[in-house]
Design a protein around this motif. Structure first.
Motif, PDB file in Angstrom:
ATOM      1  N   ILE A 166     -13.059  44.501  38.021  1.00  0.00           N
ATOM      2  CA  ILE A 166     -13.490  45.826  37.578  1.00  0.00           C
ATOM      3  C   ILE A 166     -12.644  46.256  36.393  1.00  0.00           C
ATOM      4  CG2 ILE A 166     -14.348  46.637  39.796  1.00  0.00           C
ATOM      5  CD1 ILE A 166     -11.702  47.261  40.644  1.00  0.00           C
ATOM      6  N   THR A 167     -13.231  47.060  35.520  1.00  0.00           N
ATOM      7  CA  THR A 167     -12.460  47.486  34.351  1.00  0.00           C
ATOM      8  C   THR A 167     -11.836  48.859  34.608  1.00  0.00           C
ATOM      9  OG1 THR A 167     -14.364  48.513  33.337  1.00  0.00           O
ATOM     10  CG2 THR A 167     -13.935  46.217  32.745  1.00  0.00           C
ATOM     11  N   GLU A 168     -10.800  49.135  33.829  1.00  0.00           N
ATOM     12  CA  GLU A 168     -10.133  50.439  33.947  1.00  0.00           C
ATOM     13  C   GLU A 168     -11.117  51.568  33.666  1.00  0.00           C
ATOM     14  OE1 GLU A 168      -6.286  50.023  31.464  1.00  0.00           O
ATOM     15  OE2 GLU A 168      -7.658  48.400  30.962  1.00  0.00           O
ATOM     16  N   LEU A 221      -9.324  42.256  44.661  1.00  0.00           N
ATOM     17  CA  LEU A 221      -9.713  43.170  43.586  1.00  0.00           C
ATOM     18  C   LEU A 221      -8.837  42.935  42.360  1.00  0.00           C
ATOM     19  CD1 LEU A 221     -10.074  46.407  45.767  1.00  0.00           C
ATOM     20  CD2 LEU A 221     -11.942  44.998  44.889  1.00  0.00           C
ATOM     21  N   SER A 222      -9.483  42.780  41.210  1.00  0.00           N
ATOM     22  CA  SER A 222      -8.757  42.554  39.962  1.00  0.00           C
ATOM     23  C   SER A 222      -9.158  43.572  38.908  1.00  0.00           C
ATOM     24  CB  SER A 222      -9.085  41.174  39.388  1.00  0.00           C
ATOM     25  OG  SER A 222      -8.834  40.165  40.321  1.00  0.00           O
ATOM     26  N   ILE A 223      -8.185  43.983  38.092  1.00  0.00           N
ATOM     27  CA  ILE A 223      -8.513  44.813  36.930  1.00  0.00           C
ATOM     28  C   ILE A 223      -8.780  43.858  35.775  1.00  0.00           C
ATOM     29  CG2 ILE A 223      -7.713  46.574  35.328  1.00  0.00           C
ATOM     30  CD1 ILE A 223      -7.738  47.816  37.957  1.00  0.00           C
ATOM     31  N   ASP A 224      -9.985  43.960  35.211  1.00  0.00           N
ATOM     32  CA  ASP A 224     -10.404  43.070  34.123  1.00  0.00           C
ATOM     33  C   ASP A 224     -10.056  43.704  32.771  1.00  0.00           C
ATOM     34  OD1 ASP A 224     -11.605  40.918  32.917  1.00  0.00           O
ATOM     35  OD2 ASP A 224     -13.571  41.241  33.816  1.00  0.00           O
ATOM     36  N   VAL A 261      -5.358  46.932  44.128  1.00  0.00           N
ATOM     37  CA  VAL A 261      -5.649  45.694  43.403  1.00  0.00           C
ATOM     38  C   VAL A 261      -4.499  44.696  43.560  1.00  0.00           C
ATOM     39  CG1 VAL A 261      -7.090  46.814  41.666  1.00  0.00           C
ATOM     40  CG2 VAL A 261      -4.676  46.494  41.207  1.00  0.00           C
ATOM     41  N   GLN A 262      -4.849  43.417  43.565  1.00  0.00           N
ATOM     42  CA  GLN A 262      -3.845  42.364  43.690  1.00  0.00           C
ATOM     43  C   GLN A 262      -3.589  41.665  42.365  1.00  0.00           C
ATOM     44  OE1 GLN A 262      -6.824  42.032  45.872  1.00  0.00           O
ATOM     45  NE2 GLN A 262      -5.754  43.737  46.826  1.00  0.00           N
ATOM     46  N   THR A 263      -4.526  41.840  41.420  1.00  0.00           N
ATOM     47  CA  THR A 263      -4.437  41.093  40.169  1.00  0.00           C
ATOM     48  C   THR A 263      -4.806  41.929  38.956  1.00  0.00           C
ATOM     49  OG1 THR A 263      -5.444  39.350  41.521  1.00  0.00           O
ATOM     50  CG2 THR A 263      -5.009  38.822  39.238  1.00  0.00           C
ATOM     51  N   LEU A 294      -1.661  54.566  34.298  1.00  0.00           N
ATOM     52  CA  LEU A 294      -0.693  53.910  35.165  1.00  0.00           C
ATOM     53  C   LEU A 294      -0.606  54.626  36.512  1.00  0.00           C
ATOM     54  CD1 LEU A 294       2.090  53.039  32.608  1.00  0.00           C
ATOM     55  CD2 LEU A 294       0.330  51.563  33.556  1.00  0.00           C
ATOM     56  N   ALA A 295      -0.887  55.942  36.490  1.00  0.00           N
ATOM     57  CA  ALA A 295      -0.854  56.709  37.737  1.00  0.00           C
ATOM     58  C   ALA A 295      -1.873  56.140  38.718  1.00  0.00           C
ATOM     59  CB  ALA A 295      -1.152  58.168  37.450  1.00  0.00           C
ATOM     60  N   TYR A 296      -3.067  55.784  38.203  1.00  0.00           N
ATOM     61  CA  TYR A 296      -4.080  55.225  39.082  1.00  0.00           C
ATOM     62  C   TYR A 296      -3.760  53.797  39.480  1.00  0.00           C
ATOM     63  CZ  TYR A 296      -7.086  59.138  39.413  1.00  0.00           C
ATOM     64  OH  TYR A 296      -7.581  60.362  39.742  1.00  0.00           O
TER      65      TYR A 296
END
Ligand code: C2E
Ligand code: MG
Ligand code: MG
Ligand code: MG
Length: 280
Positions: free
Chosen positions: A150-152, A176-179, A196-198, A188-190
């Motif tokens: 998922i993207t920011e 869950l990864s941030i793409d 997410v692990q990655t 950064l707060a979120y």
């Protein structure tokens, strides 16, 4: 609308962002049919662990072979689908195929996972976690067999709702990864609160890292930030061996890119699995 090109060849007005352009309208009206008529395919790109030297999973990347327009890149049609509710059936199609594929890999004895890209709208769909739970159950797969990218910006559309759905997906054991990390407007707060692990560092920073000191600093700091939060890092866009070695020396956990393996169709993928040192 007029497309203006300056001397660098960069378009000041980009037709891709014009919702009324003829091509976009054609694409939008043809996509429903594309799903029904089998014009879509998933390609798979390996993700490898830089410490063990092993491939631990594949990212599913959609391909559209349009009967008249030929190959249409997802970079072109996904943003259009995302404007419509068609994004739901499309994501279900991708999940269905990717989950069947990972079931097959596991039946062949490979303990690997498959990663699926989600759109912003998917994250706002309260029915998605339960749907994914049912799909995994149906194929007797643990949550760990699936990773969602998922993207920011997708999260920031409606952070409260996204967070609720991400928590539910996390409870299923799904990764869950941030793409494209670093390209969206990141909070950064979120990041701290997300299950997410990655983190996947975007292509654009990785590819020029050896030439651009600034990009190298961005990659280095991202790795540090992630590790301080106990999050793993995947570098996207690893196109040569020097980059791979550099990332390894920087403590980057995982990598993905043309140097390791391109997104592949079934035939190429089977060959890659037989021949690559990352897999054998
Ligand atoms: P992404 O998820 O960030 O995927 C990575 C993109 O980088 C892919 O482009 C991949 O082919 C490309 N890539 C991988 N390694 C390298 C490399 O070493 N060098 C370079 N230059 N590029 C590399 P692709 O397949 O064209 O997909 C573009 C984007 O479309 C994806 O970016 C993702 O945001 C979206 N997308 C693709 N498939 C799906 C899907 O099934 N669902 C959704 N929602 N989005 C998708
Ligand atoms: Mg991705
Ligand atoms: Mg990416
Ligand atoms: Mg990307």
């Amino acid at each position: 609308y007029r497309a203006k090109k300056d001397m660098t060849g960069l378009s000041l007005y980009n037709a891709d962002y014009d919702p009324h352009s003829a091509k976009r309208l054609t694409m939008m009206s043809d996509l429903g049919k594309a799903i029904r008529e089998n014009q879509l395919a998933l390609y798979y790109q390996p993700k490898v662990d830089l410490i063990s030297g092993r491939c631990y999973g594949f990212e599913a990347l959609i391909r559209w072979f349009h009967p008249h327009m030929g190959f249409v890149s997802p970079a072109e049609f996904i943003p259009i689908v995302e404007l419509t509710s068609l994004v739901h059936p499309l994501t279900v199609w991708v999940l269905d195929h990717a989950i069947k594929q990972v079931r097959q890999w596991r039946d062949q004895g490979h303990k690997i996972s498959v990663a699926v890209n989600l759109s912003a709208r998917n994250l706002l769909d309260d029915n998605l976690p339960a749907l994914i739970g049912r799909m995994l159950d149906q194929h007797k797969l643990p949550g760990q067999a699936l990773d969602l990218e998922i993207t920011e910006s997708a999260i920031m559309t409606d952070p409260a709702r996204a967070l609720k759905n991400l928590d539910e997906l996390h409870a299923l054991g799904v990764g869950l990864s941030i793409d494209d990390f670093g390209t969206g407007y990141s909070s950064l707060a979120y990041l701290k609160r997300l299950p997410v692990q990655t983190l996947k560092i975007d292509n654009s920073f990785v590819r020029q890292m050896l030439e651009s000191e600034r990009d190298e600093i961005i990659v280095k700091s991202t790795i540090q930030l992630a590790h301080n939060l106990e999050i793993k890092v995947v570098a996207e866009g690893v196109e040569n061996e020097r980059l791979l070695e550099k990332l390894q020396s920087m403590g980057c956990d995982n990598a993905q890119g043309y140097f390791i393996g391109r997104p592949m169709d079934q035939e190429k993928l089977e060959r890659w699995m037989l021949e690559s040192h990352w897999f054998c």
